[in-house]
Design an enzyme around this catalytic site. Sequence first.
Site, PDB file in Angstrom:
ATOM      1  N   GLU A   1       0.799  -1.224   0.000  1.00  0.00           N
ATOM      2  CA  GLU A   1       0.000   0.000   0.000  1.00  0.00           C
ATOM      3  C   GLU A   1       0.833   1.277   0.000  1.00  0.00           C
ATOM      4  OE1 GLU A   1      -3.177   0.452  -0.377  1.00  0.00           O
ATOM      5  OE2 GLU A   1      -3.758  -1.657  -0.393  1.00  0.00           O
TER       6      GLU A   1
ATOM      7  N   SER B   1     -50.317 -32.087  -7.629  1.00  0.00           N
ATOM      8  CA  SER B   1     -50.653 -33.284  -6.848  1.00  0.00           C
ATOM      9  C   SER B   1     -49.907 -33.365  -5.523  1.00  0.00           C
ATOM     10  CB  SER B   1     -50.365 -34.530  -7.677  1.00  0.00           C
ATOM     11  OG  SER B   1     -51.236 -34.589  -8.792  1.00  0.00           O
TER      12      SER B   1
END
Length: 603
Positions: A120, A383
């Site tokens: 970073e 069903s």
Amino acid sequence: MAAPATALPRVSVPPAKPVRQTPNKPAPPPQSRKRRAMLWLLRWGFIVTVWAILVGAVAVLWFARDLPRPQDALDATRRPSLTLEDRSGHIVATFGDLVGQPLHLKDFPPALPAAVVAVEDRRFWHHGAIDPIGLLRAAWVNIRAGRVVQGGSSLTQQVAKTLFLTNARTVRRKIQELLLTLWLEHHFTKREILEIYLNRVYLGSGAWGMDAAAKQYFGVSARRISLAQAAVLAGLPRAPSRFNPRINPDAARARAREVLAAMVETGVITAEQARTAAGQIAFSSSPVAAGWFADWVAAQSQALLAPDADAVLRTTLDSRFQAVAEKRLDALLDGAGAAANVSQGAVVIVDAATGAVRALVGGRDYRESPYDRAVLARRQPGSAFKPFVWLSALEKGMAPDDTVLDAPLRIGSWSPVNFERRYLGEITLTDALAQSINTAAVRLLLRAGGPRTVAGTAARLGIADRLPMDDSLALGTGEVGLLELTTAYAAFFNGGFRVVAHALEKTPHQPRLVIEPEKAAMMARMLTAVVAHGTGRPASVPGRVVAGKTGTTQDFRDAWFIGCVNGVLIGTWLGNDDNEPMRNVQGGNLPARLFHDIATGIE
């Protein structure tokens, strides 16, 4: 005689004035001209400087007028977190802001802060609040690439942005970021700034800070992470969603290798250590998405949580069951389902004795569509609704071996027909259910007292949806949910007790007797016949007693199988969100096969 001469008038002429000679003025020396220019420049330079200072001061006051107070931001409040665990204690989901234990720099393994600095802001320890060299390097890299591939912000700038500001790309925000960066550098040491960063940076999945992320992704405290895990965590801040190990493990792995390479370049580790760590990059063994389950639990639990307080809840989820259900559904949809124009499906697994939900899959891919088809969707069960008709007939005094006529039937203008368009005459209730005979279902509904009686039976077992009050109810024309229907089947297999589908282990749900135990046993035997020699044969599992019921709606728009094996209910549904017909998909083929695949997978 000549005329006498006339005398001319006398004119007085003033004496001429002497011409005054003006001597030439000598030119100023060069030094005088320079002095004048310097004085002019100094005067205007002073004026411009004063105005610049005034304008700059006004600009600073303008941009600082709504700056957050840094002291308040350092102690800022956050959203309470909700952490959901499966029944074994493994984290499956988090909501809100998950914050771990605040750690000092000395508490972290050295590899973690070193990895963050390397990837970073590798000049973090040597520059001030801003890194001009880093900005120039990033600009050069971006120009060469033709796009933004590298940022030039220092870690202190990232802390300022993380703690105090939004991600808005405006001049105002950048100036405020600069002001806050200068404030941070003035009030904190480099070690303290890095410590704030490690404890407050966002790392995806609701995790703020390295300790929360370590627990989220690896199940350990940040105190005990390895070099490989440190590389994964250090790679997350640039794009927490894109590199999230749970969402995109391949991208997270590639990013971690970039971090290890940066650590080699800065001399923190050797190339050999980097190669070893790269081979050890692995993530939590929980590949389960469980997004639909987590959303359902979160919605249920809100009333149970104390306001503004973090909570950890143990759920009923069995991560192994969930993984099997997800994998088997995906495999079917990618294979036979794709060939039959099936684009969606849903699965639930429920403990028949208690109602505890062990798995819930609400669709094909949670990231693409978080809509929960298992809980929220309402479709005709066909069903699969018939067991409530048969139970109503048993409660009117009929028995499984009693007969019912299978023959053409007309009720007003409606004539129900069988799926196969053939009729068997007198047939036992057991065989009629096993073969899913439509005319028999309508005759049994009429014998039981009509649609109102059957709807009441379904409601008693747990069907809460409003059902049509006509004779077509016998064929499942009412709309229900998969979880609702599956849970209502529980009473057939647990001795007659109604259970409530629930997802929290400590939530009391006392089962209630709603069917006489003898009637429940009769229903279980008839539903076993459906799988043994009826429409549900593909659901059978060798060596296991399987019972259940198929369901198919008109034009093959919905197909269901609800069944039970070893005390576990498994409900499956297949269809399309736009209600487009499938190609000959019936409850007795793909849904029953899906039940079989899941049942064998969870043994």
